[in-house]
Design an enzyme around this catalytic site. Structure first.
Site, mmCIF file in Angstrom:
data_model
loop_
_atom_site.group_PDB
_atom_site.id
_atom_site.type_symbol
_atom_site.label_atom_id
_atom_site.label_comp_id
_atom_site.label_asym_id
_atom_site.label_seq_id
_atom_site.Cartn_x
_atom_site.Cartn_y
_atom_site.Cartn_z
ATOM 1 N N GLU A 286 0.826 -1.202 0.000
ATOM 2 C CA GLU A 286 0.000 0.000 0.000
ATOM 3 C C GLU A 286 0.862 1.254 0.000
ATOM 4 O O GLU A 286 0.621 2.194 -0.767
ATOM 5 C CB GLU A 286 -0.931 0.003 1.212
ATOM 6 C CG GLU A 286 -1.793 1.248 1.331
ATOM 7 C CD GLU A 286 -2.779 1.376 0.192
ATOM 8 O OE1 GLU A 286 -2.817 2.451 -0.438
ATOM 9 O OE2 GLU A 286 -3.503 0.415 -0.094
ATOM 10 N N ASP A 290 1.002 4.112 -3.082
ATOM 11 C CA ASP A 290 0.711 5.529 -2.885
ATOM 12 C C ASP A 290 1.893 6.405 -3.284
ATOM 13 O O ASP A 290 1.743 7.390 -4.017
ATOM 14 C CB ASP A 290 0.361 5.790 -1.415
ATOM 15 C CG ASP A 290 -0.940 5.134 -0.993
ATOM 16 O OD1 ASP A 290 -1.634 4.576 -1.866
ATOM 17 O OD2 ASP A 290 -1.262 5.176 0.206
ATOM 18 N N SER A 501 -7.766 2.467 -3.272
ATOM 19 C CA SER A 501 -6.508 2.917 -2.669
ATOM 20 C C SER A 501 -5.521 3.348 -3.745
ATOM 21 O O SER A 501 -4.572 4.080 -3.459
ATOM 22 C CB SER A 501 -5.886 1.810 -1.822
ATOM 23 O OG SER A 501 -5.635 0.667 -2.602
ATOM 24 N N ASP A 543 -17.907 12.438 -17.303
ATOM 25 C CA ASP A 543 -19.008 11.711 -16.673
ATOM 26 C C ASP A 543 -18.938 10.226 -17.029
ATOM 27 O O ASP A 543 -18.795 9.863 -18.201
ATOM 28 C CB ASP A 543 -20.338 12.312 -17.138
ATOM 29 C CG ASP A 543 -21.516 11.866 -16.297
ATOM 30 O OD1 ASP A 543 -21.297 11.212 -15.263
ATOM 31 O OD2 ASP A 543 -22.659 12.183 -16.683
ATOM 32 N N ILE A 544 -19.029 9.371 -16.035
ATOM 33 C CA ILE A 544 -19.020 7.924 -16.238
ATOM 34 C C ILE A 544 -20.459 7.430 -16.182
ATOM 35 O O ILE A 544 -21.149 7.618 -15.172
ATOM 36 C CB ILE A 544 -18.169 7.209 -15.174
ATOM 37 C CG1 ILE A 544 -16.759 7.816 -15.121
ATOM 38 C CG2 ILE A 544 -18.106 5.711 -15.447
ATOM 39 C CD1 ILE A 544 -15.981 7.734 -16.404
ATOM 40 N N GLY A 576 -24.566 12.433 -14.835
ATOM 41 C CA GLY A 576 -24.483 13.299 -13.670
ATOM 42 C C GLY A 576 -23.843 12.573 -12.496
ATOM 43 O O GLY A 576 -23.208 11.533 -12.653
ATOM 44 N N ASP A 578 -23.266 10.189 -9.375
ATOM 45 C CA ASP A 578 -23.804 8.905 -8.914
ATOM 46 C C ASP A 578 -22.926 8.375 -7.782
ATOM 47 O O ASP A 578 -21.760 8.767 -7.656
ATOM 48 C CB ASP A 578 -23.881 7.894 -10.070
ATOM 49 C CG ASP A 578 -22.537 7.622 -10.717
ATOM 50 O OD1 ASP A 578 -21.669 7.026 -10.056
ATOM 51 O OD2 ASP A 578 -22.348 8.006 -11.892
#
EC number: 3.4.14.10
Length: 596
Positions: A286, A290, A501, A543-544, A576, A578
């Site tokens: 992790e 990052d 993550s 937008d997805i 829009g 979600d």
């Protein structure tokens, strides 16, 4: 046998909770020993515990008014972020309030040298015997039935009535648990054909087979842009759970994917005994994920890895039935450390890829820590959190003893003063990735900045999932980024990692690039992002509208325990905003045109 078990449970609860006297008021209370835990005996009276006491503010609206004033485009104070001293003045309780609390502690036997007055917080250390007298309680040792880890905790604590109005919470007392990195899947070492691809081939792949900095730059319109080395544009990366970012792995990553960044590195901020040990068998995936994407996408920015010792608390549920043995509070330790930094040492962006179910933390704890995120926002910090990797929920049941079917929002992603990042997968077009968490808080009301956007989604949703979530709660995530199959160097080998993550640090680097763009024009950093995103910034995101999340499968994905099943449970990506991808993924060039 069932009757005997019930009698034993009653006995353990009675042993853990003395009857408060008339002069005391209960501050926090658990009705029963949390599921998965067993009380095994009294705590050692000489055991030392470090406590944090949050002072209840007389006018909490002052903080909220301030963060919205400095973060909402169009307001006179927009961009005029507070200095640390100004924030201290805003939050400082009355002298008599602080004196009454300090007096209670010292008169109760706490060594004055072990008390630290930090304004709206007081940190003190004492032994169990003294703490029991102070809080009119009994501390016991509780054992985790799954892994035999033990914790010193209580089920209830009180303070004198005379100071009760000033005490928001004292922890660790009633908290059982830990955080989790939000990485849903760690893959095996990658195939040879992927390992042998060139940087140009990765960029051309547009993140279809493997996500790298090259394809993210191409996909999100960054191109070859890098940030400038400036003291007023720093990035902070949160590290918990003994995850250590490895310098050697970063060097390998940059050599492979960002050769122009070779030689750039990060500094360390070690908090409450935190470490950043190099080498060894410990977990580093992790932390490496990052750091490699933050440095790789904004390598001239000053990057700090904030490693905080300890493991966070929770009231266990099916998703998180166990914890490691440590009495520290990492969120509190980290946040109190950061809000006390001089403004010129603060990160302008802080990214964190950890979280837990909202219900697993007492309401006082989520409120206190969420307010600390707001404090960072008033000083110009964009606080970024991954939204989680359990879709609408994993256990999908309440942990209040009723075991009612319920979607499980993730905290701190559900805090209204952080920017929550969901996940996508694929290109042409990008789709919502199935594990991306989202939904509606059961703790925090819907903030005004997102009211219109959320109403639009709820109108489309209709009565679907009615009763499984609070439609009046803070909705998340806010925005999204790629979340599947990131190339990461870990322990010298390239590995693929998936989860929100990964989405969070990628987004943090892009926000740092936007800050760099603004600073070059003489404008301040963006700070708390959401009022801008929901009022104007959303038009700079793609937008997805394809894909959706899934969850509530009947088994908890972390513990494997049987849980509630909700057939076809999902949040769908729609036109829009979600609750799986928010407003979508960034288009850097478009975002520069809608900056405040």
């Amino acid at each position: 046998m069932r009757l005997l078990k019930f009698v034993c449970l009653l006995a353990s609860v009675a042993a853990a909770k003395p009857t408060p006297g008339a002069s005391h008021k209960v501050i926090e209370h658990l009705d029963f020993v949390p599921e998965g835990w067993q009380m095994v005996g009294a705590a050692d009276p000489a055991a030392i515990i470090d406590f944090w006491l949050a002072i209840e503010r007389e006018n909490p609206e002052k903080l909220y008014d301030t963060i919205y004033d400095v973060s909402t485009p169009g307001r006179a104070q927009y961009g005029k972020h507070l200095k640390r001293e100004e924030l201290d003045d805003l939050l400082r309780p009355r002298v008599e309030t602080s004196e009454s609390i300090i007096s209670w502690l010292t008169n109760g036997g706490v060594n004055p040298q072990h008390i630290r007055d930090e304004g709206d917080w007081v940190k003190f250390s004492t032994n169990v015997k003294t703490a029991e007298k102070l809080m009119n309680t009994r501390f016991n040792v509780f054992k985790d039935n799954l892994n035999s880890v033990s914790k010193i905790r209580t089920l209830e604590y009180s303070v004198p009535v005379a100071i009760s109005a000033h005490v928001q919470m004292i922890q660790p007392t009633t908290l059982f648990g830990r955080q989790k990195p939000q990485n849903s899947l760690i893959l095996n070492p990658l195939t040879k054909d992927l390992e042998s691809m060139s940087v140009e081939e990765f960029a051309a792949s547009q993140c279809r087979s493997l996500v790298t900095t090259a394809c993210l730059r191409e996909l999100y319109g960054l191109g070859d842009r890098v940030t400038q080395a400036r003291d007023d544009n720093r990035i902070g990366v949160s590290g918990f759970l003994e995850e250590y970012a490895q310098y050697r792995d970063l060097e390998l990553f940059l050599s492979r994917f960002e050769p122009s960044a070779k030689g750039f590195n990060f500094s360390e901020g070690l908090i409450a005994g935190g470490k950043n040990t190099q080498g060894g068998p410990g977990s580093s995936t992790e932390a490496n994920l990052d750091m490699q994407y933050v440095v790789g996408l904004s390598h001239k920015a000053k990057v700090t890895y904030y490693s905080t010792a300890g493991r966070g608390p929770l009231v266990p549920d099916l998703s998180q039935p166990s914890q490691a043995s440590n009495n520290n509070e990492p969120y509190l330790e980290q946040l109190r450390y950061l809000v006390k930094l001089p403004k010129n040492q603060l990160p302008s962006v802080l990214t964190t890829s950890y979280g837990e179910t909202e219900q697993s933390l007492p309401a006082s704890y989520t409120k206190a820590t969420c307010d600390l995120f707001a404090q960072l926002g008033t000083m110009g910090v964009s606080v970024i959190f991954s939204s989680g990797d359990t879709g609408p929920g994993s256990s999908c049941q309440t942990n209040d003893g009723k075991n009612a079917t319920r979607f499980n929002p993730i905290y701190p992603a559900s805090c209204p003063f952080v920017t929550s990042i969901g996940g996508t997968v694929g290109t042409g077009p990008e789709r919502a990735v199935s594990f991306s968490s989202g939904g509606f808080s059961d703790r925090f009301p819907c903030p005004q900045y997102q009211d219109n956007a959320v109403k639009g989604y709820l109108k489309i949703l209709g009565n679907q999932w009615s009763g499984l979530f609070d439609p009046n709660g803070r909705a998340f995530p806010d925005i999204a980024a790629q979340g599947s199959n990131y190339a990461v160097y870990d322990k010298g080998r390239m590995t693929g990692v998936s989860g929100t993550s990964a989405s969070a640090p990628a987004m943090a680097a892009i926000i740092a690039q936007l800050n760099d763009f603004r600073l070059a024009k003489g404008s301040p950093v963006l700070g708390f992002l959401n009022p801008w995103i929901y009022s104007k910034g959303f038009s700079g995101f793609t937008d997805i509208v394809d894909g959706g999340s899934r969850g509530c499968t009947g088994y908890d994905i972390y513990s494997g325990l049987k849980a509630k099943k909700v057939p076809y449970a999902s949040w769908n990506a729609t036109k829009g905003w979600d609750p799986v991808t928010g407003f979508g993924t960034p288009n850097f060039q478009a975002l520069t045109k809608v900056l405040p």
